[in-house]
Write a protein that holds these residues in place. Sequence first.
Motif, PDB file in Angstrom:
ATOM      1  N   PRO A  91       1.062  -1.238   0.016  1.00  0.00           N
ATOM      2  CA  PRO A  91      -0.082  -0.244  -0.083  1.00  0.00           C
ATOM      3  C   PRO A  91       0.819   1.207  -0.027  1.00  0.00           C
ATOM      4  N   LEU A  92       0.227   2.528  -0.630  1.00  0.00           N
ATOM      5  CA  LEU A  92       1.182   3.619  -0.716  1.00  0.00           C
ATOM      6  C   LEU A  92       0.417   4.730   0.032  1.00  0.00           C
ATOM      7  N   LEU A  93       1.444   5.694   0.375  1.00  0.00           N
ATOM      8  CA  LEU A  93       0.872   6.854   1.123  1.00  0.00           C
ATOM      9  C   LEU A  93       1.842   8.051   0.422  1.00  0.00           C
ATOM     10  N   THR A  94       0.880   8.966   0.131  1.00  0.00           N
ATOM     11  CA  THR A  94       1.887  10.360  -0.155  1.00  0.00           C
ATOM     12  C   THR A  94       0.939  11.441  -0.005  1.00  0.00           C
ATOM     13  N   ASP A  95       1.400  12.712   0.046  1.00  0.00           N
ATOM     14  CA  ASP A  95       0.820  13.867   0.410  1.00  0.00           C
ATOM     15  C   ASP A  95       0.262  14.775  -0.580  1.00  0.00           C
ATOM     16  N   ILE A  96      -0.569  15.631  -0.452  1.00  0.00           N
ATOM     17  CA  ILE A  96      -1.396  16.344  -1.433  1.00  0.00           C
ATOM     18  C   ILE A  96      -1.170  17.719  -0.901  1.00  0.00           C
ATOM     19  N   HIS A  97      -1.073  18.555  -1.724  1.00  0.00           N
ATOM     20  CA  HIS A  97      -0.969  20.204  -1.394  1.00  0.00           C
ATOM     21  C   HIS A  97      -1.865  21.162  -1.884  1.00  0.00           C
ATOM     22  N   GLN A  98      -2.618  20.421  -3.020  1.00  0.00           N
ATOM     23  CA  GLN A  98      -3.603  21.108  -3.762  1.00  0.00           C
ATOM     24  C   GLN A  98      -4.947  20.508  -3.913  1.00  0.00           C
ATOM     25  N   VAL A  99      -6.027  20.953  -4.034  1.00  0.00           N
ATOM     26  CA  VAL A  99      -7.341  20.161  -4.026  1.00  0.00           C
ATOM     27  C   VAL A  99      -7.339  19.534  -5.065  1.00  0.00           C
ATOM     28  N   GLU A 100      -6.861  19.855  -6.285  1.00  0.00           N
ATOM     29  CA  GLU A 100      -6.985  18.881  -7.688  1.00  0.00           C
ATOM     30  C   GLU A 100      -6.281  17.601  -7.653  1.00  0.00           C
ATOM     31  N   GLU A 101      -5.273  17.621  -6.670  1.00  0.00           N
ATOM     32  CA  GLU A 101      -4.274  16.384  -6.615  1.00  0.00           C
ATOM     33  C   GLU A 101      -5.098  15.324  -5.987  1.00  0.00           C
ATOM     34  N   ALA A 102      -6.068  15.493  -5.221  1.00  0.00           N
ATOM     35  CA  ALA A 102      -6.904  14.425  -4.417  1.00  0.00           C
ATOM     36  C   ALA A 102      -7.410  13.587  -5.549  1.00  0.00           C
ATOM     37  N   GLN A 103      -8.090  13.815  -6.455  1.00  0.00           N
ATOM     38  CA  GLN A 103      -8.702  13.002  -7.622  1.00  0.00           C
ATOM     39  C   GLN A 103      -7.493  12.429  -8.471  1.00  0.00           C
ATOM     40  N   GLN A 104      -6.328  13.389  -8.574  1.00  0.00           N
ATOM     41  CA  GLN A 104      -5.447  12.627  -9.225  1.00  0.00           C
ATOM     42  C   GLN A 104      -4.735  11.631  -8.705  1.00  0.00           C
ATOM     43  N   GLU A 106      -6.197   9.453  -6.413  1.00  0.00           N
ATOM     44  CA  GLU A 106      -6.971   8.406  -5.778  1.00  0.00           C
ATOM     45  C   GLU A 106      -6.858   7.106  -6.233  1.00  0.00           C
ATOM     46  N   SER A 107      -6.736   7.003  -7.508  1.00  0.00           N
ATOM     47  CA  SER A 107      -6.957   5.573  -8.035  1.00  0.00           C
ATOM     48  C   SER A 107      -5.697   4.895  -7.943  1.00  0.00           C
ATOM     49  N   LEU A 108      -4.372   5.438  -7.392  1.00  0.00           N
ATOM     50  CA  LEU A 108      -3.279   4.503  -6.687  1.00  0.00           C
ATOM     51  C   LEU A 108      -3.116   4.550  -5.412  1.00  0.00           C
ATOM     52  N   ILE A 109      -3.223   5.643  -4.890  1.00  0.00           N
ATOM     53  CA  ILE A 109      -2.583   5.687  -3.371  1.00  0.00           C
ATOM     54  C   ILE A 109      -3.765   5.260  -2.488  1.00  0.00           C
ATOM     55  N   ASP A 110      -3.241   4.699  -1.357  1.00  0.00           N
ATOM     56  CA  ASP A 110      -4.205   4.199  -0.467  1.00  0.00           C
ATOM     57  C   ASP A 110      -4.431   5.160   0.839  1.00  0.00           C
ATOM     58  N   VAL A 111      -3.340   5.862   1.084  1.00  0.00           N
ATOM     59  CA  VAL A 111      -3.383   6.728   2.137  1.00  0.00           C
ATOM     60  C   VAL A 111      -3.112   7.923   1.776  1.00  0.00           C
ATOM     61  N   ILE A 112      -3.957   8.991   1.806  1.00  0.00           N
ATOM     62  CA  ILE A 112      -3.758  10.349   1.330  1.00  0.00           C
ATOM     63  C   ILE A 112      -3.069  11.294   2.569  1.00  0.00           C
ATOM     64  N   GLN A 113      -2.411  11.669   2.855  1.00  0.00           N
ATOM     65  CA  GLN A 113      -1.916  12.607   3.731  1.00  0.00           C
ATOM     66  C   GLN A 113      -1.753  14.195   3.467  1.00  0.00           C
ATOM     67  N   ILE A 114      -2.309  14.807   4.513  1.00  0.00           N
ATOM     68  CA  ILE A 114      -2.187  16.083   4.679  1.00  0.00           C
ATOM     69  C   ILE A 114      -1.343  16.756   5.543  1.00  0.00           C
ATOM     70  N   PRO A 115      -0.358  17.453   4.959  1.00  0.00           N
ATOM     71  CA  PRO A 115       0.811  18.119   5.537  1.00  0.00           C
ATOM     72  C   PRO A 115       0.358  18.708   6.743  1.00  0.00           C
ATOM     73  N   ALA A 116       1.289  18.712   7.748  1.00  0.00           N
ATOM     74  CA  ALA A 116       1.241  19.718   8.828  1.00  0.00           C
ATOM     75  C   ALA A 116       0.594  21.026   8.871  1.00  0.00           C
ATOM     76  N   ASN A 117       1.239  21.640   8.005  1.00  0.00           N
ATOM     77  CA  ASN A 117       1.029  23.210   7.792  1.00  0.00           C
ATOM     78  C   ASN A 117      -0.286  23.255   7.003  1.00  0.00           C
ATOM     79  N   LEU A 118      -0.675  22.435   6.515  1.00  0.00           N
ATOM     80  CA  LEU A 118      -2.191  22.471   5.880  1.00  0.00           C
ATOM     81  C   LEU A 118      -3.307  21.852   6.651  1.00  0.00           C
TER      82      LEU A 118
END
Length: 273
Positions: A91-104, A106-118
């Motif tokens: 399983p994979l985790l990566t972080d997103i910084h912009q709203v459009e990245e979530a949909q981009q 989601e088909s691959l990543i299992d855990v979406i991370q929200i950075p501390a400053n966001l």
Amino acid sequence: MATHPHPNLWKEISDGSRFFLIAGPCVIENEALCLEISGYLAKVCDDLDIRYIFKASFDKANRSSARSFRGPGLEAGLAIMEKVKEKHGLPLLTDIHQVEEAQQVESLIDVIQIPANLSRQTDLLQVAAATRKIVNVKKGTFASPKEMKNVVQKLHDFGNRQILLTERGTTFGYNNLVADLRSIPIMQENGCPVVFDATHSVQLPGAGGDRSSGQREYASVLAKAAIAAGANGVFIETHPDPDQALSDGPNMIFLKELPSLLRQLISIRKIIG
């Protein structure tokens, strides 16, 4: 990009029977490095019966300097992450910084991370929740653990209850963080598994002038303390040669040192029951 689901992942990491590991390089430097780290840790964690989630960032959007390496970008980064999943079944985790990245992602990543400053950015939390993936929110370095109940409530309101909260230290004066381990039971009161980020907790933000510094020699100390305090998971950034890493090298643990540390964490987890 193909979907490679891990349908039982949330159950495996939320049942509390054992701790899980989130680990990988700070940033995707190249394909070979990601395959080396993921393959090595996949075998180690399989031998130790630890659920392992591979993490890496396709873009480090909060670097101290505009001249610092940020990563390969979303498209190239996800292509490398997909190869990690295909080769090692992780399983994979990566972080997103912009709203459009979530949909981009989601088909691959299992855990979406929200950075501390966001961590308080409502729009970012909303789009992450809408993917129905596990959402890992790093506690803001400006926030108390009790404040994270508001983040959890936002995600509940947006229809997602697969939530991890990660402690990564709190700002303690200039260029310093302190990890208050009381935050682990406090944030667990929200009904969420709590992860301890051992390597970012020893980061010294901005202490290197145009970059952050760190004290990697204390990362293992804090990881052991966090497991003793009841953390559900441990987050560790690692590299075969941290001093040559392109991001966060001073606080990353040497890859070869992880097996010994993980065995110690298992022993501590057995003691606390």
